[in-house]
Design a protein around this motif. Structure first.
Motif, PDB file in Angstrom:
ATOM      1  N   VAL A  14       0.863  -1.176   0.000  1.00 17.40           N
ATOM      2  CA  VAL A  14       0.000   0.000   0.000  1.00 17.40           C
ATOM      3  C   VAL A  14       0.903   1.230   0.000  1.00 17.40           C
ATOM      4  N   GLN A  15       0.523   2.254  -0.751  1.00 12.55           N
ATOM      5  CA  GLN A  15       1.312   3.488  -0.802  1.00 12.55           C
ATOM      6  C   GLN A  15       1.634   3.977   0.612  1.00 12.55           C
ATOM      7  N   GLY A  16       2.908   4.287   0.871  1.00 13.85           N
ATOM      8  CA  GLY A  16       3.346   4.763   2.180  1.00 13.85           C
ATOM      9  C   GLY A  16       3.852   3.664   3.104  1.00 13.85           C
ATOM     10  N   GLU A  17       3.682   2.415   2.723  1.00 14.23           N
ATOM     11  CA  GLU A  17       4.122   1.284   3.531  1.00 14.23           C
ATOM     12  C   GLU A  17       5.636   1.092   3.387  1.00 14.23           C
ATOM     13  N   THR A  18       6.284   0.624   4.440  1.00 14.08           N
ATOM     14  CA  THR A  18       7.720   0.357   4.359  1.00 14.08           C
ATOM     15  C   THR A  18       7.964  -1.008   3.712  1.00 14.08           C
TER      16      THR A  18
END
Length: 79
Positions: A14-18
């Protein structure tokens, strides 16, 4: 959903996930060997222990727990 490649296996994120979170969510617990013969893994989550080092697109090792996942990148063990 975006994805990167871990040893040729596509890992969705997911966008923003590390990187570390995406790997753990995908069931990857072993991030490769360490110099002392152990297994690299997600541990502290703040980049201090350096137990989760990976290489991204051939880079020098980075802490996967604080590095945002990037679409279509190639992630491998950092050691």
């Amino acid at each position: 959903m975006n994805g990167f490649y871990w040893n040729a296996l596509r890992i969705e994120f997911v966008q923003g996930e590390t990187v570390a979170l995406a790997l753990r969510r995908a069931g990857v617990a072993n991030f490769g060997p360490t110099p002392n013969g152990g297994a690299a893994r997600y541990f502290c989550g703040i980049g201090q222990c350096q137990g989760c080092l990976v290489s991204i697109d051939g880079s020098a090792p980075v802490e996967s727990c604080i590095t945002p996942a990037k679409a279509d990148s190639k992630v491998t063990s950092g050691y």
